[in-house]
Design an enzyme around this catalytic site. Structure first.
Site, mmCIF file in Angstrom:
data_model
loop_
_atom_site.group_PDB
_atom_site.id
_atom_site.type_symbol
_atom_site.label_atom_id
_atom_site.label_comp_id
_atom_site.label_asym_id
_atom_site.label_seq_id
_atom_site.Cartn_x
_atom_site.Cartn_y
_atom_site.Cartn_z
ATOM 1 N N GLY A 150 0.817 -1.222 0.000
ATOM 2 C CA GLY A 150 0.000 0.000 0.000
ATOM 3 C C GLY A 150 0.841 1.257 0.000
ATOM 4 N N CYS A 151 1.909 1.246 0.771
ATOM 5 C CA CYS A 151 2.769 2.427 0.878
ATOM 6 C C CYS A 151 3.549 2.666 -0.405
ATOM 7 C CB CYS A 151 3.712 2.295 2.072
ATOM 8 S SG CYS A 151 2.812 2.211 3.639
ATOM 9 N N THR A 152 3.944 1.600 -1.078
ATOM 10 C CA THR A 152 4.636 1.739 -2.357
ATOM 11 C C THR A 152 3.672 2.284 -3.406
ATOM 12 O OG1 THR A 152 6.147 -0.045 -1.795
ATOM 13 C CG2 THR A 152 5.937 0.501 -4.140
#
Length: 152
Positions: free
Chosen positions: A45-47
């Site tokens: 998700g963060c990527t």
């Protein structure tokens, strides 16, 4: 303390992905800002979120805005993350969660995950939007739309 809409962001310092000290007064009160807190470097998700900000970064810059990502990852981790995904914006390391506490970013999922919250700050340093959603993909269009409303 927890920032709310209408509050002025206080000055803060943190190390960026190059190990340099970033001073918030270099941008706060000078240009619109998107400050986004995310859980962890190189997680799916963060990527997705970071790469989406990367892909739209020129749109933010064209509107005179700066993007800053903050997580509790180390400077070394941020450096690898930024290099691997060619992130053109500032990443700040918040290992002691000092910035999370200043902004009032809470943990999600029963306190297990650091929160994913985006703050939009106008050129006077005033918080005009706080967007709190675990859905990483929703943060970028919301931020861009809000910055456009600010400057156009």
């Amino acid at each position: 303390m927890s920032l709310k809409i209408g509050d002025i962001v206080p000055n803060f310092t943190a190390k960026d992905s190059h190990g340099d000290v970033f001073e918030s007064q270099s941008v706060i009160g000078r240009k619109p800002l998107v400050i986004y807190f995310y859980p962890k470097d190189d997680t799916p998700g963060c990527t997705t979120e970071a790469c989406s900000f990367r892909d739209q970064y020129e749109d933010f810059k064209d509107l005179g805005a700066e993007v800053i990502g903050i997580s509790s990852d180390s400077v070394k981790s941020h450096h690898k993350f930024a290099h691997k995904h060619q992130l053109p914006f500032i990443l700040l390391s918040d290992p002691d969660k000092k910035l999370r506490n200043i902004f009032g970013v809470r943990n999600n999922l029963f306190g297990l995950l650091p929160g994913r919250v985006t703050y939009i700050i106008d050129k006077n340093g005033v918080v005009i939007l706080i967007f709190d959603s675990l859905n990483a993909a929703k943060h970028i269009p919301k931020a861009l739309e809000t910055i456009k409303e600010l400057v156009l």
